[in-house]
Design a protein around this motif. Sequence first.
Motif, mmCIF file in Angstrom:
data_model
loop_
_atom_site.group_PDB
_atom_site.id
_atom_site.type_symbol
_atom_site.label_atom_id
_atom_site.label_comp_id
_atom_site.label_asym_id
_atom_site.label_seq_id
_atom_site.Cartn_x
_atom_site.Cartn_y
_atom_site.Cartn_z
ATOM 1 N N GLY A 66 31.050 39.561 45.229
ATOM 2 C CA GLY A 66 31.486 38.288 44.680
ATOM 3 C C GLY A 66 32.675 37.721 45.440
ATOM 4 O O GLY A 66 33.398 38.445 46.117
ATOM 5 N N ARG A 67 32.862 36.427 45.290
ATOM 6 C CA ARG A 67 33.990 35.759 45.938
ATOM 7 C C ARG A 67 35.093 35.562 44.916
ATOM 8 O O ARG A 67 34.873 35.025 43.827
ATOM 9 C CB ARG A 67 33.551 34.409 46.496
ATOM 10 N N SER A 75 40.990 32.144 44.105
ATOM 11 C CA SER A 75 42.428 32.377 44.048
ATOM 12 C C SER A 75 43.127 31.249 43.292
ATOM 13 O O SER A 75 42.522 30.248 42.926
ATOM 14 C CB SER A 75 43.009 32.492 45.461
ATOM 15 N N ARG A 123 27.043 32.120 38.539
ATOM 16 C CA ARG A 123 27.576 32.913 39.655
ATOM 17 C C ARG A 123 28.317 34.138 39.083
ATOM 18 O O ARG A 123 29.533 34.221 39.108
ATOM 19 C CB ARG A 123 28.493 32.056 40.514
ATOM 20 N N ASP A 159 30.722 36.241 41.367
ATOM 21 C CA ASP A 159 32.006 35.568 41.580
ATOM 22 C C ASP A 159 32.897 35.690 40.340
ATOM 23 O O ASP A 159 34.114 35.901 40.447
ATOM 24 C CB ASP A 159 31.791 34.090 41.910
ATOM 25 N N THR A 219 36.464 37.647 40.358
ATOM 26 C CA THR A 219 37.673 36.892 40.026
ATOM 27 C C THR A 219 38.400 37.509 38.839
ATOM 28 O O THR A 219 39.635 37.642 38.845
ATOM 29 C CB THR A 219 37.314 35.423 39.732
#
Length: 426
Positions: free
Chosen positions: A45-46, A49, A67, A70, A74
């Motif tokens: 996952g991304r 920030s 998603r 992600d 996070t």
Amino acid sequence: MKKRVMPWAKFSLCLVLLLFFTPAAQPRLTPPWPQQHIPVFEQPGRVMSGSPEQMIVAAIDAVRQGRMADARATIDALLVKEPNYNLAHLVSADLYAMRAAPLASLGGAAVDAPRDRLDDLKREAQMRLLRHVAPPPSDRLPAQLLVLSPAQTHAVVVDTSAARAYLFKNVDGVPTYVTDYYVTIGKLGTDKNKEGDQRTPLGVYFVTSHMSRPQLDKIYGDAASLYGVGAWPISYPNELDRREGRTGHGIWLHGVPYDTYSRAPLASNGCVALTNEDMTALARQLSPGSTPVVNVTRVEWLDRASWDARRASALARLESWRTAWESVDTERYLSFYGDRFTDQDGKTLASWQKQKLAVNAGRSWSKISLGQVSIFSTSGENATWVATFDQDYRSDKVNNQMRKRLYWQEEDGAWKIQWEGRARAG
């Protein structure tokens, strides 16, 4: 006929509905959501920030968009950054539980959690997400801040219905938006009237002092943990509150206990509480004795032309009062005072009129100047202008200087003075 909804789509839809249960000013988020499968959790996952608030909102939005990887990445990063963030723990638990079964609602994994605690976290999620789908308008000015004196470098407006505190900088007299913060207010809401009612007062106040954490520890012992990084008392009850018989004390801006990142929107005993990180940042712009804190149910945002017009109207009314007083035209001067007027010593309008008629009868001239003027306002049923200034009064009989305050309210279609006296702060 019942439609089949995949587990992930069902969770996403319920989450969004829970976050947007208030009818007014809500965004329209329309299904269907992408159908999800277990492998989406296994993919890298991304991490989105930003501040903790930006990260929790991004994670919730990632769930809405399907998603999941992600969202998971996070939330994991957020909990490393803020391990005591309870709302992040709630979303984390749901994301893990969704691997095994669909959830009926946000917090569905917290089956043993107290209902009131779970509702608090849902309200916090709603307030934080609403801020990011409806941010403060960049081309508008707050009607609450009409005139800032040169000494007031910053001002704070607390929007209690949105659980936000807005910080403005004084740029050549214009309140210029700097940032805003999520806040907690009283357990029972607003409009404080008496000691211990667990409500946050509405009105115009000023920061009066700073109580550091060591000071709080010395005074309150273990109970000082409630205030986190420290406290900044404000001037409740103000002069009009006292006239109206409102009681209570100890209304502060303050932090939160170190073992939690933030508190629910309605959780304090009447104070305005911020995360310790946010309180520390806001405190850098607070000047005890001068910084205004205007508490309202909702900020009124005006375009520049409307704000200029309202500002000019308030200043013109104040100037008309000054010139009437200076001209020793007692009848015109007294026309500025409302039927419910009282002064700092409790004089009623009748007593005030009698005194001014006697004083002006023996006076041939006067010269009055006003400096360091500020005017702040509230709205609603008892909309009020609060004008504060340095008054220099000179006449053939007496010279006097003081920091004065006038409270104005509408009466018979005109703004009339309802209280006049020495300013205690601001």
